[in-house]
Design an enzyme around this catalytic site. Structure first.
Site, PDB file in Angstrom:
ATOM      1  N   ASP A  31      -8.168  -2.568  13.560  1.00 47.67           N
ATOM      2  CA  ASP A  31      -9.546  -2.840  13.136  1.00 47.67           C
ATOM      3  C   ASP A  31      -9.627  -4.121  12.294  1.00 47.67           C
ATOM      4  O   ASP A  31     -10.644  -4.390  11.673  1.00 47.67           O
ATOM      5  CB  ASP A  31     -10.122  -1.641  12.360  1.00 47.67           C
ATOM      6  N   HIS A  34      -7.653  -4.792   9.676  1.00 48.82           N
ATOM      7  CA  HIS A  34      -7.259  -4.643   8.264  1.00 48.82           C
ATOM      8  C   HIS A  34      -5.953  -5.373   7.963  1.00 48.82           C
ATOM      9  O   HIS A  34      -5.092  -5.531   8.832  1.00 48.82           O
ATOM     10  CB  HIS A  34      -7.205  -3.169   7.829  1.00 48.82           C
ATOM     11  N   ASP A  47       0.811  -1.219   0.000  1.00 52.98           N
ATOM     12  CA  ASP A  47       0.000   0.000   0.000  1.00 52.98           C
ATOM     13  C   ASP A  47       0.844   1.269   0.000  1.00 52.98           C
ATOM     14  O   ASP A  47       2.051   1.235   0.221  1.00 52.98           O
ATOM     15  CB  ASP A  47      -0.978   0.002   1.194  1.00 52.98           C
ATOM     16  N   GLU A  72      -9.829  -2.176   4.570  1.00 53.14           N
ATOM     17  CA  GLU A  72     -10.539  -1.806   5.789  1.00 53.14           C
ATOM     18  C   GLU A  72     -11.853  -2.596   5.899  1.00 53.14           C
ATOM     19  O   GLU A  72     -12.348  -3.130   4.907  1.00 53.14           O
ATOM     20  CB  GLU A  72     -10.849  -0.300   5.757  1.00 53.14           C
TER      21      GLU A  72
HETATM   22  C1  F6R Z   1       1.256  -1.461   6.065  1.00 54.69           C
HETATM   23  C2  F6R Z   1       0.082  -2.327   6.153  1.00 54.69           C
HETATM   24  C3  F6R Z   1      -0.788  -2.320   7.366  1.00 54.69           C
HETATM   25  C4  F6R Z   1      -0.006  -2.584   8.652  1.00 54.69           C
HETATM   26  C5  F6R Z   1      -0.939  -2.537   9.851  1.00 54.69           C
HETATM   27  C6  F6R Z   1      -0.189  -2.733  11.154  1.00 54.69           C
HETATM   28  O1  F6R Z   1       1.902  -1.611   4.831  1.00 54.69           O
HETATM   29  O2  F6R Z   1      -0.187  -3.012   5.214  1.00 54.69           O
HETATM   30  O3  F6R Z   1      -1.799  -3.280   7.214  1.00 54.69           O
HETATM   31  O4  F6R Z   1       0.601  -3.851   8.562  1.00 54.69           O
HETATM   32  O5  F6R Z   1      -1.599  -1.311   9.882  1.00 54.69           O
HETATM   33  O6  F6R Z   1       0.640  -1.623  11.366  1.00 54.69           O
HETATM   34  P1  F6R Z   1       1.715  -1.616  12.526  1.00 54.69           P
HETATM   35  O7  F6R Z   1       2.715  -2.650  12.173  1.00 54.69           O
HETATM   36  O8  F6R Z   1       2.307  -0.230  12.489  1.00 54.69           O
HETATM   37  O9  F6R Z   1       0.986  -1.937  13.788  1.00 54.69           O
END
Ligand code: F6R
Length: 241
Positions: A136, A138, A67, A143
């Protein structure tokens, strides 16, 4: 599903790096799906250190990131382009033309997403996909929704994601409201998924993702259907499992 329980973040990072290293050693032109966020920082540090020791060669590896924020220039320190350069790409012998991240500066997000999916397909899909977990539920920036979105797409980030990610920005208002994300199709078609989760804050959502109903309201729950899912998680995240 294979579940690897680790005592802490450091051990999670090391064990996850072992799996990435094994993939790259066994197939030198592997297509890796990469994630960003705090979960992955230790894993990338481990990969850089193994590269420096001469144990890993990235010269033929191809990568696709999950992303990117919409509207952030690659040089913006908050962009995932910048994150990848500073945490991994600048420190190993990966060829820049072999790395792919959605272009957050595009004026045509739908076209950008279509092309991204075509590029992934043209390289035969992803061999090993790294995933972290959002509070959440994701994965990537898929989302909670009414449906699982197969294709890469532009998404409006949930308030909880904006709030969670504001820790990386100076102000919450600086967090972009939209992002481009790989869809569930490319993720689920990956030959192997390496799902890394750590910390107390993820305990309850991880249990829902792995053992709750499979629903697009908890996007990560789709991973229960993947035939080759490896979960590497620390004691805190697994404290209810
Ligand atoms: C980032 C991504 C997100 C993160 C998720 C957890 O490229 O794909 O899905 O893996 O938001 O983020 P952290 O590791 O910062 O808790």
């Amino acid at each position: 599903m294979r579940l690897i329980r680790t005592k802490d973040y450091k051990e999670m990072s090391r064990k996850a790096a072992n799996i990435v290293a094994a993939q790259v050693i066994q197939k030198e032109d592997s297509v890796l799906g990469l994630a960003t966020g705090s979960t992955m920082i230790g894993l990338y540090e481990e990969l850089v250190s193994r590269y420096r020791q001469g144990d890993l060669d990235f010269s033929k590896v191809r990568t696709f990131n999950l992303d990117e924020y919409l509207g952030l220039h690659p040089d913006n320190p908050y962009s995932y382009h910048y994150y990848m350069k500073t945490n991994l790409f600048d420190h190993v012998n990966i060829a820049p033309e072999n790395t792919h991240i959605p272009n957050g500066m595009t004026d045509h997000p739908d076209e950008e997403c279509r092309n991204y999916d075509l590029q992934i397909e043209s390289l035969g899909g992803i061999d090993l996909q790294l995933l972290g977990l959002g509070l959440d539920g994701h994965i990537g920036f898929n989302e909670p929704d009414d449906v699982f979105r197969k294709e890469s797409h532009c998404v409006r980030l949930d308030e909880s994601t904006i709030q969670a990610n504001s820790r990386f920005f100076d102000h919450e208002n600086d967090v972009p409201r939209h992002a481009l994300t790989m869809g569930m199709g490319a993720i689920m078609k990956a030959k192997t998924i390496l799902f890394c989760v750590n910390g107390k804050a993820k305990t309850s959502i991880l249990k829902q993702v792995l053992y709750g109903p499979i629903t697009p309201r908890v996007p990560g729950s789709i991973l229960q259907l993947h035939p080759n899912l490896i979960v590497v998680a620390d004691e805190e995240a697994l404290s209810e499992i």
